[in-house]
Design a protein around this motif. Structure first.
Motif, short mmCIF file in Angstrom:
data_model
loop_
_atom_site.label_atom_id
_atom_site.label_comp_id
_atom_site.label_asym_id
_atom_site.label_seq_id
_atom_site.Cartn_x
_atom_site.Cartn_y
_atom_site.Cartn_z
N LEU A 129 36.17 26.84 47.88
CA LEU A 129 35.75 25.45 47.75
C LEU A 129 34.54 25.31 46.83
O LEU A 129 34.42 24.33 46.10
N ALA A 130 33.65 26.30 46.85
CA ALA A 130 32.50 26.27 45.96
C ALA A 130 32.95 26.33 44.50
O ALA A 130 32.42 25.61 43.64
N LEU A 131 33.94 27.19 44.21
CA LEU A 131 34.50 27.26 42.85
C LEU A 131 35.11 25.93 42.45
O LEU A 131 34.91 25.42 41.34
N ILE A 132 35.88 25.36 43.37
CA ILE A 132 36.60 24.12 43.08
C ILE A 132 35.62 22.96 42.89
O ILE A 132 35.79 22.12 41.99
N LYS A 133 34.56 22.92 43.71
CA LYS A 133 33.56 21.86 43.55
C LYS A 133 32.88 21.95 42.20
O LYS A 133 32.61 20.93 41.55
N GLN A 134 32.59 23.17 41.75
CA GLN A 134 31.98 23.32 40.43
C GLN A 134 32.95 22.85 39.35
O GLN A 134 32.56 22.16 38.40
N ALA A 135 34.22 23.23 39.50
CA ALA A 135 35.24 22.80 38.53
C ALA A 135 35.36 21.28 38.51
O ALA A 135 35.46 20.66 37.44
N LEU A 136 35.31 20.66 39.68
CA LEU A 136 35.41 19.20 39.75
C LEU A 136 34.23 18.52 39.09
O LEU A 136 34.36 17.44 38.50
N SER A 137 33.05 19.15 39.18
CA SER A 137 31.85 18.56 38.59
C SER A 137 31.84 18.68 37.07
O SER A 137 31.10 17.95 36.40
N GLU A 138 32.67 19.57 36.53
CA GLU A 138 32.63 19.83 35.09
C GLU A 138 33.91 19.44 34.37
O GLU A 138 34.01 19.60 33.15
N ASN A 139 34.90 18.92 35.11
CA ASN A 139 36.18 18.54 34.51
C ASN A 139 36.67 17.22 35.11
O ASN A 139 36.31 16.86 36.22
N ASN A 140 37.52 16.56 34.37
CA ASN A 140 38.08 15.31 34.86
C ASN A 140 39.27 15.54 35.79
O ASN A 140 39.56 14.70 36.65
N LEU A 141 39.95 16.65 35.60
CA LEU A 141 41.11 17.00 36.42
C LEU A 141 41.08 18.50 36.67
O LEU A 141 40.77 19.28 35.76
N VAL A 142 41.38 18.92 37.91
CA VAL A 142 41.37 20.34 38.25
C VAL A 142 42.71 20.73 38.86
O VAL A 142 43.20 20.07 39.79
N VAL A 143 43.29 21.79 38.33
CA VAL A 143 44.49 22.39 38.92
C VAL A 143 44.05 23.60 39.74
O VAL A 143 43.36 24.48 39.23
N VAL A 144 44.43 23.61 41.02
CA VAL A 144 44.20 24.76 41.88
C VAL A 144 45.54 25.45 42.06
O VAL A 144 46.47 24.88 42.63
N SER A 145 45.67 26.67 41.54
CA SER A 145 46.92 27.40 41.73
C SER A 145 46.81 28.23 43.00
O SER A 145 45.77 28.82 43.29
N ILE A 146 47.88 28.23 43.78
CA ILE A 146 47.97 29.02 45.01
C ILE A 146 49.21 29.89 44.88
O ILE A 146 50.34 29.42 45.01
N PHE A 147 48.96 31.17 44.58
CA PHE A 147 50.08 32.06 44.28
C PHE A 147 49.70 33.50 44.60
O PHE A 147 48.74 34.03 44.02
N VAL A 148 50.41 34.11 45.53
CA VAL A 148 50.19 35.51 45.86
C VAL A 148 50.98 36.33 44.85
O VAL A 148 52.20 36.43 44.93
N ASN A 149 50.25 36.92 43.91
CA ASN A 149 50.88 37.58 42.77
C ASN A 149 51.33 38.99 43.11
O ASN A 149 50.49 39.87 43.35
N PRO A 150 52.64 39.26 43.11
CA PRO A 150 53.12 40.58 43.54
C PRO A 150 52.76 41.72 42.60
O PRO A 150 52.64 42.86 43.04
N THR A 151 52.56 41.43 41.32
CA THR A 151 52.38 42.53 40.37
C THR A 151 50.98 43.15 40.41
O THR A 151 50.77 44.19 39.80
N GLN A 152 50.03 42.55 41.14
CA GLN A 152 48.70 43.14 41.18
C GLN A 152 48.45 43.92 42.46
O GLN A 152 47.35 44.42 42.68
N PHE A 153 49.48 44.06 43.31
CA PHE A 153 49.36 44.84 44.53
C PHE A 153 49.98 46.22 44.31
O PHE A 153 51.17 46.34 44.00
N ASP A 154 49.18 47.27 44.49
CA ASP A 154 49.73 48.62 44.41
C ASP A 154 50.23 49.08 45.77
O ASP A 154 50.89 50.11 45.89
N ASN A 155 49.92 48.29 46.81
CA ASN A 155 50.32 48.61 48.18
C ASN A 155 51.25 47.51 48.68
O ASN A 155 50.82 46.37 48.89
N LYS A 156 52.53 47.82 48.85
CA LYS A 156 53.51 46.81 49.25
C LYS A 156 53.19 46.22 50.62
O LYS A 156 53.42 45.03 50.88
N SER A 157 52.65 47.04 51.51
CA SER A 157 52.28 46.57 52.84
C SER A 157 51.18 45.52 52.75
O SER A 157 51.21 44.51 53.46
N ASP A 158 50.23 45.75 51.86
CA ASP A 158 49.14 44.80 51.66
C ASP A 158 49.67 43.47 51.14
O ASP A 158 49.22 42.39 51.56
#
Length: 283
Positions: A38-67
């Motif tokens: 939320l702190a990141l998003i609030k800063q983005a909102l204060s510095e931009n007219n529109l903010v996109v928040v992406s919510i995506f668990v990216n599979p390619t950056q996990f070296d541990n499938k269980s994680d």
């Protein structure tokens, strides 16, 4: 609040704002949002007219499938939490894996001029290729003017800056300070998976970092590293994976202390099966 699962719908929505809004911010997340996000998003909102928040668990950056499988996915909660922010306009992009990767779920190979070779890159095989792949893809999809990343993942922040530089991507990368719990633990989505016993023990990480910073003022880097290792060797619950003092610009381990350079201490610790990272500027 508008939530889009397809990049085509997201692009249409963003394009309708282009005539009225002048700057577009992006805050990439993997969800399970907390006050640090939320702190990141609030800063983005204060510095931009529109903010996109992406919510995506990216599979390619996990070296541990269980994680990857255990990583918390709380989209409804996340959207409700974002709804409490009233400072500006937010759009949520919560895509499927296929929407991001177009059916080809694999990482590209990147060179980040050595920034990727130590610390997280050393202990998490292929991690930064996955990070580079998804962040580059998000930049291509969203086309933001500014993108916001927390300094808790300082190595990642430096690598994303290098990605933008090397690939001539027209986006301004903005690093935001680490947001901490009252007891000092760096906020992370992984904290929610800590058992009460490990959650109580985890602030020890930041306590040691603060002490290491003080010791670095009067001791050699070797002595500081040895001291940190000895402290974790005696801890009954927390297991140290690495503690490194590195040049803040190159991320290369320190060889000889220089007053003209800035240094940062990086740490990774296992609290049971949960892996926690943190860092602190030393000078």
């Amino acid at each position: 609040m508008n939530v889009f699962h397809k990049k085509s719908d997201l692009n249409k929505a963003v394009n309708t704002f282009n005539s009225a809004y002048h700057t577009l911010g992006l805050v990439p997340t993997m969800g399970a949002l907390h006050s640090g996000h939320l702190a990141l998003i609030k800063q983005a909102l204060s510095e931009n007219n529109l903010v996109v928040v992406s919510i995506f668990v990216n599979p390619t950056q996990f070296d541990n499938k269980s994680d990857l499988q255990k990583y918390p996915r709380t989209l409804d909660y996340d959207v409700a939490l974002l709804g409490t922010l009233t400072e500006g306009e937010i759009i949520v992009y919560a895509p499927t894996v296929d929407d991001v990767y177009d059916g080809n779920v694999s990482s590209s190979n990147f060179s980040f001029d050595g920034l990727e070779e130590s610390m997280e890159g050393k202990f998490r095989t292929g991690h930064f290729d996955g990070v580079g792949t998804v962040v580059k893809r998000l930049f291509e999809i969203v086309k933001p003017d500014n993108a916001y990343f927390g300094e808790k993942d300082f190595q990642q922040l430096m690598i994303i800056r290098k990605l933008v530089e090397k690939h001539n991507i027209p986006v301004n990368i903005i690093g935001c300070p680490i947001y901490r719990e009252k007891d000092g633990l760096a906020m992370s989505s992984r904290n929610a998976r800590l058992t009460p016993e490990y959650r109580k023990a985890a602030p020890f990480i930041y306590k040691i970092l603060k002490s290491a910073k003080i010791k670095f003022g009067t001791n050699s880097d070797i002595k500081v590293v040895e001291w940190v290792k000895s402290k974790f060797a005696k801890h009954p619950l927390l297991k140290l994976e690495y503690f490194t003092i590195a040049d803040e610009e190159t991320l290369q381990p320190i060889k000889r202390k220089s007053k003209s350079k800035s240094y940062r201490a990086f740490i990774a610790v296992y609290a049971g099966e949960i892996r926690l990272i943190d860092n602190i500027a030393l000078n």
